[in-house]
Design a protein around this motif. Structure first.
Motif, PDB file in Angstrom:
ATOM      1  N   VAL B 223      40.597  36.509  31.866  1.00 42.62           N
ATOM      2  CA  VAL B 223      40.339  37.853  32.456  1.00 42.62           C
ATOM      3  C   VAL B 223      41.704  38.311  33.625  1.00 42.62           C
ATOM      4  CG1 VAL B 223      38.362  38.454  31.876  1.00 42.62           C
ATOM      5  CG2 VAL B 223      38.674  37.350  34.592  1.00 42.62           C
ATOM      6  N   LEU B 224      42.121  36.882  33.833  1.00 40.61           N
ATOM      7  CA  LEU B 224      43.015  37.399  35.585  1.00 40.61           C
ATOM      8  C   LEU B 224      43.833  36.034  35.195  1.00 40.61           C
ATOM      9  CD1 LEU B 224      43.036  39.251  37.651  1.00 40.61           C
ATOM     10  CD2 LEU B 224      41.860  38.080  39.436  1.00 40.61           C
ATOM     11  N   GLU B 225      44.571  35.671  35.694  1.00 45.45           N
ATOM     12  CA  GLU B 225      45.442  34.494  36.103  1.00 45.45           C
ATOM     13  C   GLU B 225      46.600  34.765  37.526  1.00 45.45           C
ATOM     14  OE1 GLU B 225      49.042  33.540  32.981  1.00 45.45           O
ATOM     15  OE2 GLU B 225      48.197  34.297  32.093  1.00 45.45           O
ATOM     16  N   GLY B 226      47.113  33.563  37.647  1.00 45.22           N
ATOM     17  CA  GLY B 226      47.979  33.588  38.757  1.00 45.22           C
ATOM     18  C   GLY B 226      48.659  32.702  39.458  1.00 45.22           C
ATOM     19  N   PRO B 227      49.561  32.062  40.282  1.00 46.84           N
ATOM     20  CA  PRO B 227      48.985  31.354  41.336  1.00 46.84           C
ATOM     21  C   PRO B 227      47.644  31.802  42.238  1.00 46.84           C
ATOM     22  CG  PRO B 227      51.185  32.741  41.062  1.00 46.84           C
ATOM     23  CD  PRO B 227      50.165  33.731  40.571  1.00 46.84           C
ATOM     24  N   ALA B 228      47.944  30.291  42.709  1.00 47.07           N
ATOM     25  CA  ALA B 228      46.364  30.058  43.068  1.00 47.07           C
ATOM     26  C   ALA B 228      46.558  30.709  44.486  1.00 47.07           C
ATOM     27  CB  ALA B 228      46.462  28.277  42.915  1.00 47.07           C
ATOM     28  N   ARG B 229      47.088  30.560  44.919  1.00 50.05           N
ATOM     29  CA  ARG B 229      47.051  31.654  46.483  1.00 50.05           C
ATOM     30  C   ARG B 229      47.092  32.898  46.385  1.00 50.05           C
ATOM     31  NH1 ARG B 229      50.691  28.255  49.920  1.00 50.05           N
ATOM     32  NH2 ARG B 229      49.872  26.894  49.314  1.00 50.05           N
ATOM     33  N   GLN B 230      47.463  33.442  45.456  1.00 54.76           N
ATOM     34  CA  GLN B 230      47.572  34.832  45.517  1.00 54.76           C
ATOM     35  C   GLN B 230      46.097  35.162  44.444  1.00 54.76           C
ATOM     36  OE1 GLN B 230      50.794  36.026  43.257  1.00 54.76           O
ATOM     37  NE2 GLN B 230      49.400  37.771  41.875  1.00 54.76           N
ATOM     38  N   LEU B 231      45.471  34.469  43.878  1.00 54.16           N
ATOM     39  CA  LEU B 231      44.030  34.705  43.303  1.00 54.16           C
ATOM     40  C   LEU B 231      42.915  34.166  44.156  1.00 54.16           C
ATOM     41  CD1 LEU B 231      43.658  33.151  39.907  1.00 54.16           C
ATOM     42  CD2 LEU B 231      44.383  35.201  40.269  1.00 54.16           C
ATOM     43  N   ALA B 232      43.506  33.904  45.193  1.00 50.19           N
ATOM     44  CA  ALA B 232      42.426  33.241  46.423  1.00 50.19           C
ATOM     45  C   ALA B 232      42.220  35.111  47.334  1.00 50.19           C
ATOM     46  CB  ALA B 232      42.652  31.793  46.977  1.00 50.19           C
ATOM     47  N   ASP B 233      43.167  35.221  47.069  1.00 53.17           N
ATOM     48  CA  ASP B 233      43.479  36.275  47.914  1.00 53.17           C
ATOM     49  C   ASP B 233      43.067  38.189  47.191  1.00 53.17           C
ATOM     50  OD1 ASP B 233      43.886  35.878  50.057  1.00 53.17           O
ATOM     51  OD2 ASP B 233      45.953  36.079  50.230  1.00 53.17           O
ATOM     52  N   ASP B 234      42.772  38.026  46.086  1.00 54.36           N
ATOM     53  CA  ASP B 234      42.142  38.796  45.205  1.00 54.36           C
ATOM     54  C   ASP B 234      40.611  39.137  45.447  1.00 54.36           C
ATOM     55  OD1 ASP B 234      43.455  40.053  42.177  1.00 54.36           O
ATOM     56  OD2 ASP B 234      40.850  39.923  42.225  1.00 54.36           O
ATOM     57  N   VAL B 237      38.120  37.844  42.649  1.00 55.19           N
ATOM     58  CA  VAL B 237      37.611  36.740  42.967  1.00 55.19           C
ATOM     59  C   VAL B 237      37.237  36.636  43.764  1.00 55.19           C
ATOM     60  CG1 VAL B 237      38.840  34.565  42.885  1.00 55.19           C
ATOM     61  CG2 VAL B 237      40.272  36.011  41.387  1.00 55.19           C
ATOM     62  N   LYS B 238      37.186  37.103  45.059  1.00 59.56           N
ATOM     63  CA  LYS B 238      36.793  36.613  45.936  1.00 59.56           C
ATOM     64  C   LYS B 238      35.057  36.687  46.147  1.00 59.56           C
ATOM     65  CE  LYS B 238      39.552  37.270  50.524  1.00 59.56           C
ATOM     66  NZ  LYS B 238      40.475  37.503  51.277  1.00 59.56           N
ATOM     67  N   ARG B 239      34.974  38.374  45.897  1.00 62.14           N
ATOM     68  CA  ARG B 239      34.168  38.380  45.300  1.00 62.14           C
ATOM     69  C   ARG B 239      32.784  37.621  44.304  1.00 62.14           C
ATOM     70  NH1 ARG B 239      33.630  43.662  42.767  1.00 62.14           N
ATOM     71  NH2 ARG B 239      35.920  43.737  44.227  1.00 62.14           N
ATOM     72  N   ALA B 240      33.401  37.743  43.262  1.00 61.69           N
ATOM     73  CA  ALA B 240      32.696  36.918  42.063  1.00 61.69           C
ATOM     74  C   ALA B 240      32.838  35.594  42.362  1.00 61.69           C
ATOM     75  CB  ALA B 240      33.202  37.577  41.067  1.00 61.69           C
ATOM     76  N   TYR B 241      33.269  35.159  43.074  1.00 62.27           N
ATOM     77  CA  TYR B 241      33.580  33.442  42.773  1.00 62.27           C
ATOM     78  C   TYR B 241      33.858  32.759  44.184  1.00 62.27           C
ATOM     79  CZ  TYR B 241      34.595  33.939  37.452  1.00 62.27           C
ATOM     80  OH  TYR B 241      34.071  34.818  36.737  1.00 62.27           O
ATOM     81  N   LEU B 242      34.538  33.575  45.239  1.00 62.29           N
ATOM     82  CA  LEU B 242      34.384  32.722  46.495  1.00 62.29           C
ATOM     83  C   LEU B 242      32.972  33.514  47.945  1.00 62.29           C
ATOM     84  CD1 LEU B 242      38.209  33.088  47.091  1.00 62.29           C
ATOM     85  CD2 LEU B 242      37.050  31.253  46.187  1.00 62.29           C
TER      86      LEU B 242
END
Lengths: 300, 245
Positions: B223-234, B237-242
């Motif tokens: 559902v989503l992909e990208g450089p890891a740092r960018q995903l960490a700021d998404d 992603v923040k809401r669902a996984y972090l």
């Protein structure tokens, strides 16, 4: 001949029991090797013993090959038979479950038996004892030298297997397959090759048992099933999958049979193994040295 | 052969599952040599199924897997290992009844068969240096190790095959936070040493920290992909996984 004292008789039964027990131990070891890698009980295990005896008779007696050459050629032939069993009866099974594979080994055992009857007929065959039939007299005991050959080969098989499983990478790979089949594949072990190897080694050990047994008990086409049952009882008694257990189970079974036949009723000689088998299954299904949990964790 | 921009591992439109159940549907991803790529996602998202398809433990029903320029979609697991792709399976999957030394020895099974004694000795030295605790426990039965030690053993065993690509399936599962930190430090070390890693993790925070690139898997799809740092700021992603926001 002078009459034996009771002590002498008891010792005599013990020697006989150890000998026949060594044969059962070798059959039981054969069961365990295949069981550990595949969880399959190879019910054709007794046929390897039968084939070992009869092929040896043909090569040594009929063709006149020297003892050592005939011995080696027989073991090699039965080993190939074992590998063919895997390739032709086990591997082609489309949806292999432990049960369907066991049934395949039953079918194979019937085929081996039928072929043996066609080749050798129904008569039992004798084989000269390895070092003559002159018995050894030892403190009032009469020991056939062939007994010592049987026990000696059981010890040799045990030592070689221990070295194989603990010192060689192939042996360790086979243990790895029984320990954790998925992990074995993940380190690059071809598990099908290990199954083939298991059948080869089991067949070779069965052949050794058959060759050494024939000078004592003769051999005919029909002996496989009973030997398989005795060996199976020994394996269960010792704990299915355990090698020390197989030896212990084989020896205990041999002794029970020998003392049972000598002191109780000789007519029930074959029943003792079955009684032991049933008692173990009722009272302690994991056997003497087996852990049921360990047995259950084996998956290929 | 020139190493162009072609990825070390390319998964194209992969569909796989168990019997009638489809666990991943049309997943595509790429792993560039030298990178750590993480796949994050909830339990049941299909992460393990994906790794198992790559390592040959479970067949894909559709799609292609190309490793090092060679299609491996239908190769047997033991063949795939011999091409330089090793998996540390979920739940560690060590040989529990064998010694630590035997486990490590078996990791180099293929080198044993090829009689490459030197590679085996070098490998042993490398893993025992990396995990001194394993050297200390070499004679111990592997099943008696602690969870963290077992995970280290599983990684050490995989490294013995000198993989070009290492697949790690939930290496932090069931481990105490301190041990998890050790494991991720190991991953960073391997990364620094040039090993390419495809990491599957529920621990998204740690997985994104060590990774160069990441994919988010949800119910069998990327559902989503990208450089890891960018995903960490998404924010998603923040809401669902972090657990932020």
């Amino acid at each position: 001949m002078e009459s034996f004292t009771l002590t002498q008789q008891l010792l005599q039964f013990m020697v006989t029991g150890l000998t026949i027990g060594s044969i059962y131990a070798m059959v039981a070891i054969g069961f365990n090797i295949i069981y550990n890698v595949t969880e399959v009980l190879n019910l054709a295990q007794g046929e390897f013993v039968m084939l070992g005896g009869l092929i040896m008779v043909s090569l040594h007696v009929a063709l006149g090959l020297p003892l050592v050459a005939a011995f080696a050629a027989t073991v090699a032939t039965v080993t190939v038979v074992g590998m063919l069993l895997d390739r032709l009866a086990i591997r082609p099974v489309r949806q292999p479950t432990v049960m369907s594979l066991i049934i395949a080994t039953v079918a194979a055992s019937m085929i081996f038996k039928g072929l043996a009857m066609l080749i050798w007929g129904k008569n039992p065959y004798d084989l000269p004892a390895f070092s003559g039939r002159e018995p050894i007299l030892l403190g009032g005991l009469v020991i056939q030298s062939q007994y010592l050959w049987v026990i000696g080969f059981m010890v040799l098989v045990t030592v070689l297997l221990a070295l194989f499983f603990n010192r060689t990478i192939l042996g360790k790979a086979m243990r790895a397959c029984s320990d954790n089949g998925a992990a074995a594949r993940l380190v690059g072990i071809n598990t099908q090759q290990m199954v083939l190897l298991a059948f080869a080694v089991s067949a070779a050990i069965g052949a050794v048992a058959g060759i050494t047994l024939t000078p004592i008990a003769l051999m005919d086409y029909d002996r496989g099933a009973m030997l398989a049952i005795k060996g199976f009882a020994a394996a269960i008694l010792g704990g299915l999958g355990s090698f020390p257990g197989a030896i212990l189970g084989g020896i205990i079974l041999g002794l029970i049979e020998s003392y049972g036949a000598g002191l109780l009723l000789s007519g029930y000689k074959d029943a003792y193994a079955l009684i032991v088998l049933l008692l173990v299954l009722f009272l302690r299904p994991s056997g003497i040295l087996g852990g049921m949990a360990a047995a259950r964790s084996k998956r290929v | 052969m020139s190493k162009t921009a072609a990825p070390l591992l390319a998964i194209e439109q992969l569909t796989a599952g168990y019997g009638p159940i489809t666990a991943i549907k049309g997943v595509s991803l790429a792993v560039t040599a030298g990178q750590v790529v993480s796949i994050i996602g909830a339990n049941g998202a299909g992460k393990t199924t994906l790794l198992k398809a790559v390592s040959g433990m479970n067949r894909a029903t559709r799609g292609r897997i190309v490793f090092n320029g060679r299609e491996i979609t239908r190769l047997a697991a033991d063949r795939i290992v011999s091409l330089g792709l090793s998996q540390v399976a979920e739940g560690r999957q060590i040989f529990a009844h064998m010694s630590v030394a035997d486990n490590i020895e078996l990791g180099a099974y293929l080198f044993h068969r090829q009689r490459k004694r030197q590679l085996i000795d070098e490998g042993k030295e490398a893993v025992y240096t990396m995990f001194p605790v394993l050297a200390k426990r070499a004679g111990q039965i592997a099943g008696t190790l602690s969870g963290g030690e077992q995970q280290m053993l599983a990684i050490a065993r995989a490294l013995m095959a000198r993989p070009t690509l290492l697949l790690l399936d939930e290496p932090s599962m069931g481990l105490a936070p301190l041990i998890v930190r050790d494991i991720f430090r190991t991953i960073e070390q391997l990364h620094a040493g040039g090993t390419t890693i495809l990491l599957v993790e529920q621990n998204a925070r740690a997985a994104l920290q060590v990774a160069d690139y990441a994919y988010v898997l949800e119910t069998g799809r990327v559902v989503l992909e990208g450089p890891a740092r960018q995903l960490a700021d998404d924010p998603k992603v923040k809401r669902a996984y972090l657990g932020i926001g």
